[in-house]
Motif scaffolding. Structure first.
Motif, PDB file in Angstrom:
ATOM      1  N   GLN A 194       2.471  17.254 -13.267  1.00 57.85           N
ATOM      2  CA  GLN A 194       2.508  18.488 -12.863  1.00 57.85           C
ATOM      3  C   GLN A 194       3.685  19.234 -13.457  1.00 57.85           C
ATOM      4  O   GLN A 194       3.684  20.605 -14.112  1.00 57.85           O
ATOM      5  CB  GLN A 194       2.508  18.874 -11.453  1.00 57.85           C
ATOM      6  CG  GLN A 194       1.084  18.395 -10.816  1.00 57.85           C
ATOM      7  CD  GLN A 194       1.040  18.544  -9.123  1.00 57.85           C
ATOM      8  OE1 GLN A 194       2.406  18.921  -8.583  1.00 57.85           O
ATOM      9  NE2 GLN A 194       0.124  18.648  -8.665  1.00 57.85           N
ATOM     10  N   ASP A 195       4.574  18.653 -13.552  1.00 60.24           N
ATOM     11  CA  ASP A 195       6.138  19.253 -13.930  1.00 60.24           C
ATOM     12  C   ASP A 195       5.871  19.290 -15.603  1.00 60.24           C
ATOM     13  O   ASP A 195       6.175  20.582 -16.421  1.00 60.24           O
ATOM     14  CB  ASP A 195       7.240  18.313 -14.075  1.00 60.24           C
ATOM     15  CG  ASP A 195       7.936  18.712 -12.421  1.00 60.24           C
ATOM     16  OD1 ASP A 195       7.340  19.493 -11.753  1.00 60.24           O
ATOM     17  OD2 ASP A 195       8.448  17.522 -12.226  1.00 60.24           O
ATOM     18  N   ILE A 196       5.241  18.435 -16.360  1.00 61.99           N
ATOM     19  CA  ILE A 196       4.946  18.286 -17.835  1.00 61.99           C
ATOM     20  C   ILE A 196       4.006  19.396 -18.190  1.00 61.99           C
ATOM     21  O   ILE A 196       4.027  20.423 -19.214  1.00 61.99           O
ATOM     22  CB  ILE A 196       4.476  17.120 -18.437  1.00 61.99           C
ATOM     23  CG1 ILE A 196       5.432  15.898 -18.125  1.00 61.99           C
ATOM     24  CG2 ILE A 196       3.946  17.290 -19.696  1.00 61.99           C
ATOM     25  CD1 ILE A 196       5.198  14.406 -18.511  1.00 61.99           C
ATOM     26  N   GLU A 197       2.959  19.571 -17.334  1.00 59.96           N
ATOM     27  CA  GLU A 197       1.791  20.729 -17.550  1.00 59.96           C
ATOM     28  C   GLU A 197       2.511  22.010 -17.375  1.00 59.96           C
ATOM     29  O   GLU A 197       2.242  22.917 -18.111  1.00 59.96           O
ATOM     30  CB  GLU A 197       0.914  20.650 -16.482  1.00 59.96           C
ATOM     31  CG  GLU A 197      -0.255  21.585 -16.761  1.00 59.96           C
ATOM     32  CD  GLU A 197      -1.536  21.369 -15.711  1.00 59.96           C
ATOM     33  OE1 GLU A 197      -2.388  22.160 -15.701  1.00 59.96           O
ATOM     34  OE2 GLU A 197      -1.368  20.313 -14.698  1.00 59.96           O
ATOM     35  N   LYS A 198       3.436  22.269 -16.515  1.00 60.19           N
ATOM     36  CA  LYS A 198       3.884  23.567 -16.334  1.00 60.19           C
ATOM     37  C   LYS A 198       5.195  23.959 -17.192  1.00 60.19           C
ATOM     38  O   LYS A 198       5.159  24.950 -17.825  1.00 60.19           O
ATOM     39  CB  LYS A 198       4.894  23.538 -14.687  1.00 60.19           C
ATOM     40  CG  LYS A 198       4.053  23.755 -13.923  1.00 60.19           C
ATOM     41  CD  LYS A 198       4.716  23.816 -12.452  1.00 60.19           C
ATOM     42  CE  LYS A 198       3.853  23.686 -10.989  1.00 60.19           C
ATOM     43  NZ  LYS A 198       4.455  23.685  -9.978  1.00 60.19           N
ATOM     44  N   GLY A 199       5.524  22.998 -17.938  1.00 57.08           N
ATOM     45  CA  GLY A 199       6.569  23.022 -19.155  1.00 57.08           C
ATOM     46  C   GLY A 199       5.725  23.482 -20.334  1.00 57.08           C
ATOM     47  O   GLY A 199       6.229  24.253 -21.007  1.00 57.08           O
ATOM     48  N   ALA A 201       0.803  -1.256   0.086  1.00 54.57           N
ATOM     49  CA  ALA A 201      -0.003  -0.223  -0.168  1.00 54.57           C
ATOM     50  C   ALA A 201       0.977   1.113   0.010  1.00 54.57           C
ATOM     51  O   ALA A 201       0.663   2.012  -0.840  1.00 54.57           O
ATOM     52  CB  ALA A 201      -0.907   0.063   1.221  1.00 54.57           C
ATOM     53  N   LEU A 202       1.984   1.284   0.656  1.00 52.81           N
ATOM     54  CA  LEU A 202       2.806   2.229   0.933  1.00 52.81           C
ATOM     55  C   LEU A 202       3.544   2.637  -0.622  1.00 52.81           C
ATOM     56  O   LEU A 202       3.709   3.652  -1.000  1.00 52.81           O
ATOM     57  CB  LEU A 202       3.670   2.382   1.736  1.00 52.81           C
ATOM     58  CG  LEU A 202       3.295   2.324   3.369  1.00 52.81           C
ATOM     59  CD1 LEU A 202       4.506   2.112   4.406  1.00 52.81           C
ATOM     60  CD2 LEU A 202       2.675   3.850   3.587  1.00 52.81           C
ATOM     61  N   VAL A 203       3.955   1.540  -0.922  1.00 52.70           N
ATOM     62  CA  VAL A 203       4.631   1.628  -2.316  1.00 52.70           C
ATOM     63  C   VAL A 203       3.844   2.220  -3.317  1.00 52.70           C
ATOM     64  O   VAL A 203       4.162   3.061  -4.204  1.00 52.70           O
ATOM     65  CB  VAL A 203       5.221   0.201  -2.707  1.00 52.70           C
ATOM     66  CG1 VAL A 203       5.580   0.219  -4.250  1.00 52.70           C
ATOM     67  CG2 VAL A 203       6.329   0.103  -1.799  1.00 52.70           C
ATOM     68  N   SER A 204       2.473   1.802  -3.476  1.00 50.49           N
ATOM     69  CA  SER A 204       1.478   2.284  -4.397  1.00 50.49           C
ATOM     70  C   SER A 204       1.207   3.715  -4.139  1.00 50.49           C
ATOM     71  O   SER A 204       1.130   4.670  -5.253  1.00 50.49           O
ATOM     72  CB  SER A 204       0.218   1.374  -4.412  1.00 50.49           C
ATOM     73  OG  SER A 204      -0.525   1.390  -3.320  1.00 50.49           O
ATOM     74  N   LEU A 205       0.872   4.191  -2.905  1.00 49.29           N
ATOM     75  CA  LEU A 205       0.609   5.533  -2.717  1.00 49.29           C
ATOM     76  C   LEU A 205       1.911   6.240  -3.201  1.00 49.29           C
ATOM     77  O   LEU A 205       1.720   7.585  -3.774  1.00 49.29           O
ATOM     78  CB  LEU A 205       0.358   5.791  -1.187  1.00 49.29           C
ATOM     79  CG  LEU A 205      -1.027   5.177  -0.669  1.00 49.29           C
ATOM     80  CD1 LEU A 205      -0.936   5.355   0.777  1.00 49.29           C
ATOM     81  CD2 LEU A 205      -1.948   5.874  -1.473  1.00 49.29           C
ATOM     82  N   SER A 206       2.933   5.980  -2.856  1.00 48.56           N
ATOM     83  CA  SER A 206       4.345   6.710  -3.385  1.00 48.56           C
ATOM     84  C   SER A 206       4.370   6.912  -4.929  1.00 48.56           C
ATOM     85  O   SER A 206       4.930   7.821  -5.433  1.00 48.56           O
ATOM     86  CB  SER A 206       5.395   6.187  -2.643  1.00 48.56           C
ATOM     87  OG  SER A 206       5.952   4.989  -3.041  1.00 48.56           O
ATOM     88  N   ALA A 207       3.968   5.787  -5.468  1.00 51.70           N
ATOM     89  CA  ALA A 207       4.082   5.939  -7.009  1.00 51.70           C
ATOM     90  C   ALA A 207       3.055   6.896  -7.351  1.00 51.70           C
ATOM     91  O   ALA A 207       3.376   7.495  -8.419  1.00 51.70           O
ATOM     92  CB  ALA A 207       3.666   4.530  -7.461  1.00 51.70           C
ATOM     93  N   ASN A 256       2.040   9.517  -6.112  1.00 50.58           N
ATOM     94  CA  ASN A 256       2.583  10.741  -5.818  1.00 50.58           C
ATOM     95  C   ASN A 256       3.485  11.364  -7.081  1.00 50.58           C
ATOM     96  O   ASN A 256       3.685  12.329  -7.467  1.00 50.58           O
ATOM     97  CB  ASN A 256       3.178  10.716  -4.521  1.00 50.58           C
ATOM     98  CG  ASN A 256       2.064  11.113  -3.569  1.00 50.58           C
ATOM     99  OD1 ASN A 256       0.947  11.391  -3.632  1.00 50.58           O
ATOM    100  ND2 ASN A 256       2.406  10.466  -2.345  1.00 50.58           N
ATOM    101  N   THR A 257       4.498  10.214  -7.174  1.00 55.44           N
ATOM    102  CA  THR A 257       5.775  10.404  -8.087  1.00 55.44           C
ATOM    103  C   THR A 257       4.944  10.724  -9.507  1.00 55.44           C
ATOM    104  O   THR A 257       5.330  11.740 -10.359  1.00 55.44           O
ATOM    105  CB  THR A 257       6.305   9.152  -8.206  1.00 55.44           C
ATOM    106  OG1 THR A 257       6.921   8.945  -7.015  1.00 55.44           O
ATOM    107  CG2 THR A 257       7.479   9.407  -9.385  1.00 55.44           C
ATOM    108  N   VAL A 258       3.979   9.967  -9.995  1.00 58.67           N
ATOM    109  CA  VAL A 258       3.201   9.832 -11.399  1.00 58.67           C
ATOM    110  C   VAL A 258       2.752  11.424 -11.434  1.00 58.67           C
ATOM    111  O   VAL A 258       2.628  12.423 -12.225  1.00 58.67           O
ATOM    112  CB  VAL A 258       2.195   9.059 -11.648  1.00 58.67           C
ATOM    113  CG1 VAL A 258       1.564   9.218 -12.721  1.00 58.67           C
ATOM    114  CG2 VAL A 258       3.049   7.622 -11.735  1.00 58.67           C
ATOM    115  N   ARG A 259       1.906  11.825 -10.307  1.00 67.11           N
ATOM    116  CA  ARG A 259       1.103  13.297 -10.092  1.00 67.11           C
ATOM    117  C   ARG A 259       2.405  14.233 -10.364  1.00 67.11           C
ATOM    118  O   ARG A 259       2.004  15.246 -10.922  1.00 67.11           O
ATOM    119  CB  ARG A 259       0.563  13.280  -8.689  1.00 67.11           C
ATOM    120  CG  ARG A 259      -0.261  14.499  -8.778  1.00 67.11           C
ATOM    121  CD  ARG A 259      -0.966  14.709  -7.467  1.00 67.11           C
ATOM    122  NE  ARG A 259      -1.819  13.677  -7.448  1.00 67.11           N
ATOM    123  CZ  ARG A 259      -2.657  13.527  -6.508  1.00 67.11           C
ATOM    124  NH1 ARG A 259      -2.409  14.266  -5.246  1.00 67.11           N
ATOM    125  NH2 ARG A 259      -3.549  12.477  -6.313  1.00 67.11           N
TER     126      ARG A 259
END
Length: 43
Positions: A28-33, A13-19, A21-24
């Motif tokens: 967001q970085d791509i959107e700002k670019g 569960a912790l691994v999936s939650l951290s993944a 957040n990483t994808v999000r």
């Protein structure tokens, strides 16, 4: 045995939650670019 299964489930569960957040964050970085490129194109 139940304790081991519970530990494995909690770890998964912790691994999936951290993944998520990483994808999000990458999204967001791509959107700002993209926004920066649009602003530059308008000038």
């Amino acid at each position: 045995m139940k304790r081991l299964i519970a530990l494995i489930m909690a770890t998964m569960a912790l691994v999936s939650l951290s993944a998520c957040n990483t994808v999000r964050g990458v999204g967001q970085d791509i959107e700002k670019g993209g926004e920066a490129i649009q602003k530059a194109a308008k000038k």
